[in-house]
Every structure is written in structure tokens, then in C-alpha cells.
Design a protein around this motif. Sequence first.
Motif, PDB file in Angstrom:
ATOM      1  N   THR A  80      14.309 -10.598 -10.138  1.00  0.00           N
ATOM      2  CA  THR A  80      14.214 -11.418  -8.961  1.00  0.00           C
ATOM      3  C   THR A  80      14.720 -12.703  -8.655  1.00  0.00           C
ATOM      4  O   THR A  80      14.803 -13.022  -7.099  1.00  0.00           O
ATOM      5  CB  THR A  80      12.108 -12.107  -9.401  1.00  0.00           C
ATOM      6  N   ASP A  90      -0.037  -4.727  -1.201  1.00  0.00           N
ATOM      7  CA  ASP A  90      -0.079  -4.922  -2.516  1.00  0.00           C
ATOM      8  C   ASP A  90       0.346  -3.773  -3.602  1.00  0.00           C
ATOM      9  O   ASP A  90       0.375  -2.729  -3.446  1.00  0.00           O
ATOM     10  CB  ASP A  90      -1.335  -5.264  -2.870  1.00  0.00           C
ATOM     11  N   THR A  91       1.163  -4.677  -5.190  1.00  0.00           N
ATOM     12  CA  THR A  91       1.531  -3.534  -5.927  1.00  0.00           C
ATOM     13  C   THR A  91       0.849  -3.255  -6.542  1.00  0.00           C
ATOM     14  O   THR A  91       1.054  -1.797  -7.080  1.00  0.00           O
ATOM     15  CB  THR A  91       2.671  -4.377  -7.172  1.00  0.00           C
ATOM     16  N   PHE A  92      -0.712  -3.243  -7.110  1.00  0.00           N
ATOM     17  CA  PHE A  92      -1.540  -2.342  -7.175  1.00  0.00           C
ATOM     18  C   PHE A  92      -1.648  -1.056  -6.619  1.00  0.00           C
ATOM     19  O   PHE A  92      -1.808  -0.500  -7.304  1.00  0.00           O
ATOM     20  CB  PHE A  92      -3.361  -3.085  -7.302  1.00  0.00           C
ATOM     21  N   LEU A  94       8.925  -3.878  -8.859  1.00  0.00           N
ATOM     22  CA  LEU A  94       8.562  -3.584  -7.301  1.00  0.00           C
ATOM     23  C   LEU A  94       8.733  -4.851  -6.176  1.00  0.00           C
ATOM     24  O   LEU A  94       9.569  -4.810  -5.202  1.00  0.00           O
ATOM     25  CB  LEU A  94       7.001  -3.207  -6.679  1.00  0.00           C
ATOM     26  N   ILE A  95       8.336  -5.953  -6.488  1.00  0.00           N
ATOM     27  CA  ILE A  95       8.613  -7.349  -5.147  1.00  0.00           C
ATOM     28  C   ILE A  95      10.021  -7.099  -5.306  1.00  0.00           C
ATOM     29  O   ILE A  95      10.581  -7.627  -4.017  1.00  0.00           O
ATOM     30  CB  ILE A  95       8.250  -8.496  -5.860  1.00  0.00           C
ATOM     31  N   SER A  98       5.470  -4.531 -11.185  1.00  0.00           N
ATOM     32  CA  SER A  98       4.931  -5.331 -10.228  1.00  0.00           C
ATOM     33  C   SER A  98       5.831  -6.267  -9.606  1.00  0.00           C
ATOM     34  O   SER A  98       6.365  -6.382  -8.773  1.00  0.00           O
ATOM     35  CB  SER A  98       3.820  -6.325  -9.954  1.00  0.00           C
ATOM     36  N   LYS A 144       0.128   0.944  -5.024  1.00  0.00           N
ATOM     37  CA  LYS A 144       1.553   1.225  -5.061  1.00  0.00           C
ATOM     38  C   LYS A 144       1.697   1.878  -6.727  1.00  0.00           C
ATOM     39  O   LYS A 144       1.914   2.982  -7.148  1.00  0.00           O
ATOM     40  CB  LYS A 144       3.153   0.674  -5.109  1.00  0.00           C
ATOM     41  N   LEU A 145       1.567   0.948  -7.753  1.00  0.00           N
ATOM     42  CA  LEU A 145       0.682   1.041  -9.071  1.00  0.00           C
ATOM     43  C   LEU A 145       0.380   1.760  -9.544  1.00  0.00           C
ATOM     44  O   LEU A 145       0.022   2.260 -11.193  1.00  0.00           O
ATOM     45  CB  LEU A 145       1.366  -0.163  -9.823  1.00  0.00           C
ATOM     46  N   TYR A 183       1.085  -3.812 -15.253  1.00  0.00           N
ATOM     47  CA  TYR A 183       1.030  -4.211 -14.158  1.00  0.00           C
ATOM     48  C   TYR A 183       1.745  -5.469 -13.667  1.00  0.00           C
ATOM     49  O   TYR A 183       2.698  -5.714 -12.948  1.00  0.00           O
ATOM     50  CB  TYR A 183      -0.382  -5.120 -14.173  1.00  0.00           C
TER      51      TYR A 183
END
Length: 287
Positions: A77, A20-22, A254-255, A251, A24-25, A247
Amino acid sequence: MISYNPKEWITFLFRFHKADTFRKLFPLILLIGFYSAAVAYLELEYWDLPEDSRVKNLSIMHGMLGFVISLLLVFRTNTAYDRWWEGRKLWGALVNNSRNLALKLHAILDDEKDRAFFRKIIPGYASILNKHLKDEETSKQLAEDIILPVDHHHHRPNQVAKMMFMRINELYKNQKITGDQLIILNSEIQSFTDICGACERIKNTPIPYSYSVFLKKFIFFYVMTLPFGYVFSLGYFVIPVVVFIFYVLASLELIAEEIEEPFGHDANDLPTSKIAENIKKHVEELI
């Protein structure tokens, strides 16, 4: 690759996967929260800016740039997903080509020794390609009676393809297959190399550096200026608002970074090891 049920909304909302990006961030989210709190305190308590301050007009800039950043993120993306999906199609083609080659060899070959060779070498190519794309060390022995001297200065999948074609050519010289059959089998082996080259193109050609750096800087400076303009209308509520905006934007980046190179070890990368195992299972059933 993560296996999941897309219909389980509740599970998605209240579970944090390691990818989950949360997670990492989280350090950056804390930093942005403290920064927003400091800006809000300075503007509301220390500087005591009036309501008609020109700083309040910064929100106009954010409204104009919001459209630009959304276009950049959509392009980012979509480009990353296209690379991921192309990688999946290539490995799907490798599965089908391996099956087709196994089917033809089953019908053509009568010698069990020849069948045993291809029973091991065909899935061996998928296994070597998987390791090659992950930059893993390849063992010297692919399987029993099939030895591949690994030279890390040479292309390892090409060495396996060369072994297959040399065996096919040997069968032709020994008159175990006809010239027409040689042409048919040659096209199947050539398709393996075509797939390998396309996968290498995806792996070795990342998004241009300048584009990636610009987008990261754009997101960072865009978020850094948000508290200055919106603190007048939101007060200290600007803190969670800015954190949430950061966020969402970060995110997406990051994805895109994770899926643009689909042959690695990330949680959302393609399950190439599992696909190689399936190829081995199918080829052994066919030959």
C-alpha cells in the motif's frame, strides 16, 4: 477522483460507493462464507474431531504468518500510494510550469497573433498528455488555427512540445525575443517533457508481476486455512470472522491495485482532465 468530507464518519459507515471494495469482493465474500461453513460443518458434525486434535494447532501458523502478511501489505500500500502521490506532484508541477511560461510570454510577446498561439498550445499540451496517459484517441485539431496531424506511431505530447519550441525558435530568428529569453523559455518547455517522461515511468512500470501474484496467493491460502484452526474455539462463528479477515486483507490489495496507476478512469485516480481544464483557464487569464 472522489470528492468527500473526511469528517463525515456516519456517511462513510452507511454508504456504499460504486468504488467501494465490498462491491467488488462480494462474489468472493460469498464464496469464502460458503467454504467456511462447509469446513465448520465437516469438522464439528461429520468428522467429529476431538478437542486435542492436531488440526487445532494450525492457529499457531496463522499467528506467525499474520505478522509477515501485514508487512507485505504495508509495503504494497505504501508503494502504491507513493506512485499516486508522485503523479499528483507531477501534475501540480505541470500547472505551475504552465503558469510560469504564460507569465513570461505575456511579458515578452507584443504580437497578439503570437500570444493567441501560446494561449491555445500551452493548455493543449496538458490536454494531450491527459489523453496520452489514458490511451485515448486524440483529435486532429487542438484548437482553432492549431492543427496537430495525429500519428499514432509517434509520441503525441512530443509533437505538441515540438510545435511550441519551433514557434519559440521562429520568434528568435525574427528577433522578437533575445537569446537570453530563448534560454529562459527553452527551460520551461523542457520541463513539460520531463513531467511527461516521469508520468510515463509511473504508468509503464507496474509492481513486479511475481510480487503481485505472490501476495494474492498468500492472502488466498492464508484465508483458506483459517477455518480449520479456529473452528474449535469459535464454532460456526468462524464464518463471519473468516469473511471479515478476507475482506480486510483483500481490500488492501484492491486499493493498492487501483491507486498504483493514477492516470486511468478509476474513481480514485487523479482528476487529470479537471487539472487540464484549470490550466486552460489560468493560461487564458495570463496571456
